[in-house]
Design a protein around this motif. Structure first.
Motif, PDB file in Angstrom:
ATOM      1  N   SER A   1      -1.529   4.586  -8.035  1.00 35.19           N
ATOM      2  CA  SER A   1      -0.868   3.480  -8.732  1.00 35.19           C
ATOM      3  C   SER A   1      -1.819   2.327  -9.036  1.00 35.19           C
ATOM      4  CB  SER A   1       0.305   2.947  -7.892  1.00 35.19           C
ATOM      5  OG  SER A   1      -0.178   2.288  -6.728  1.00 35.19           O
TER       6      SER A   1
ATOM      7  N   TYR B   1       6.227   5.543  -7.117  1.00 31.44           N
ATOM      8  CA  TYR B   1       4.845   5.998  -7.255  1.00 31.44           C
ATOM      9  C   TYR B   1       4.386   5.732  -8.684  1.00 31.44           C
ATOM     10  CZ  TYR B   1       7.579  10.151  -8.695  1.00 31.44           C
ATOM     11  OH  TYR B   1       8.496  11.003  -9.271  1.00 31.44           O
ATOM     12  N   GLY B   2       3.070   5.656  -8.858  1.00 35.62           N
ATOM     13  CA  GLY B   2       2.516   5.432 -10.186  1.00 35.62           C
ATOM     14  C   GLY B   2       2.929   4.102 -10.780  1.00 35.62           C
ATOM     15  N   THR B   3       3.232   4.102 -12.060  1.00 39.75           N
ATOM     16  CA  THR B   3       3.598   2.881 -12.781  1.00 39.75           C
ATOM     17  C   THR B   3       4.795   2.178 -12.157  1.00 39.75           C
ATOM     18  OG1 THR B   3       2.830   3.901 -14.836  1.00 39.75           O
ATOM     19  CG2 THR B   3       4.228   1.961 -15.048  1.00 39.75           C
TER      20      THR B   3
ATOM     21  N   ASP C   1       4.671   2.972  -1.663  1.00 37.77           N
ATOM     22  CA  ASP C   1       3.971   3.726  -2.699  1.00 37.77           C
ATOM     23  C   ASP C   1       3.623   5.085  -2.093  1.00 37.77           C
ATOM     24  OD1 ASP C   1       2.283   4.818  -4.578  1.00 37.77           O
ATOM     25  OD2 ASP C   1       0.834   3.164  -4.575  1.00 37.77           O
TER      26      ASP C   1
ATOM     27  N   ARG D   1       1.998   7.722  -3.185  1.00 40.02           N
ATOM     28  CA  ARG D   1       0.621   8.136  -3.471  1.00 40.02           C
ATOM     29  C   ARG D   1       0.442   9.655  -3.528  1.00 40.02           C
ATOM     30  NH1 ARG D   1      -3.460   4.151  -0.174  1.00 40.02           N
ATOM     31  NH2 ARG D   1      -2.735   5.343   1.629  1.00 40.02           N
TER      32      ARG D   1
END
Length: 346
Positions: A158, A235-237, A257, A259
């Motif tokens: 992220s 997670y991510g954006t 998060d 990951r």
């Protein structure tokens, strides 16, 4: 867990630069590492993630392939079995499907089928998700499909710091890894979340990233924000989207998060949910059979007697990915705020 070279300096990088740095470090450090894919050599990749690597490390270490995703992943499987550590790039996650048979039937099973005589240490990099108005064939989020392949690890960073450390750990891992890169935040940690689009590659900010070798252990989530009112899994954006909305609303939420989706850090999730008693899951992918469904089931199984409200999900819609309406498709302020209000009321 993170291990790093204490002698290394740091440099401000966005995610693209951090990913490039990770491959550069591994090409320099390990002669068995090779980078391959469509346009990754002279051109430096469609998103410039491999820019400069062929010039520095040569055409036998960083090379272009035909437009053949099945062939790219299949060749990478053979390279891994032979002793190399290939890092194939699939230009967009939407194009990975022709190579799924190689991932499912060959890469994921090689260690087991050979009684560990052969391994498949390859890392398939690919950008995923929306944010660039790429339409239906350049914006898909197939992470739940990847996590359904036993024997393949699935990683989604992220931020630039995590992206480099996780990618190095993935390349050094002796099992196949699918490394999904959220292209909406390639050039900045957050490219907007309102109904109006914000240029996804504009440089909003970046992170201090060690220039040398360091790794972040796969299978370990990160707590990006501590809180007591509820746990949010993302997670991510969506980590950045969620954090922004929570802080604007003034909610004491704990944001995890993930990951790595597989292996999943279920201990971190369980500890947080048992503390807060509430859980909201947010992802961009389609709702039905999305990874959020697996997370909801795990939370229910492990934390049922600690839950003060039903587990909620905010996701993409069960529709083909919309081109001109992608910002309405993303989980955003209205839908996330509605879910937060509902879960905190119960």
């Amino acid at each position: 867990m993170m291990s790093a070279d204490p002698q290394t300096g740091t440099k401000t990088m966005n995610m693209i630069e951090a990913i490039n740095s990770a491959m550069d470090v591994m090409l320099e450090r390990d002669p068995n590492t090779v980078v391959m894919g469509e346009d990754v050599g002279f051109f430096g990749g469609v998103f410039r993630a491999t820019a400069g690597l062929q010039k520095k490390h040569g055409k036998t270490r960083v090379f272009d392939t035909p437009i053949n995703e099945c062939g790219i992943i299949g060749v990478a499987v053979g390279m891994g079995a032979y002793g190399l550590r290939p890092v194939p790039e699939i230009q967009f996650a939407d194009y990975i499907y022709p190579g799924l048979d190689q991932l499912v039937s060959e890469a994921a099973r090689l260690r087991y089928r050979s009684a560990a005589d052969f391994i498949c240490p390859m890392t398939v990099r690919t950008p995923f998700g929306g944010g660039i108005f790429g339409g239906q064939t350049h914006s898909q989020s197939p992470e739940s499909i990847m996590t359904h392949i036993c024997g393949v690890k699935t990683v989604i960073p992220s931020n630039p710091y995590d992206a480099k450390g996780l990618l190095i750990a993935a390349i050094e891992d002796n099992d196949p890894v699918v490394f999904l890169e959220p292209k909406r935040i390639y050039n900045g940690p957050f490219s907007g979340y309102y109904d109006r689009p914000v240029e996804p590659w504009s440089k909003h900010d970046a992170s201090a990233v060690p220039e040398g070798h360091y790794r972040i252990e796969l299978g370990k989530a990160a707590t990006v924000r501590s809180g007591e009112a509820l746990t949010i899994l993302a997670y991510g954006t969506m980590v950045h989207v969620t954090k922004t909305i929570v802080e604007e609303m003034g909610i004491d939420a704990e944001i995890i998060d993930l990951r790595t989706l597989l292996p999943l850090d279920i201990e971190a999730i369980e500890t947080s949910v048992k503390k807060t008693g509430r859980c909201l899951i947010i992802h961009e992918a389609t709702r039905t059979s999305g990874f959020g469904a697996e997370l909801a089931a795990l939370v229910q199984e492990r934390c049922f007697y600690h839950l003060e409200a039903p587990v909620e999900r905010v996701t993409g819609f069960d529709t083909p990915y919309p081109h001109s309406l992608e910002w309405a498709y993303f989980p955003g302020p209205v839908r996330i705020a509605t879910a937060l209000t509902k879960i905190l009321k119960d």
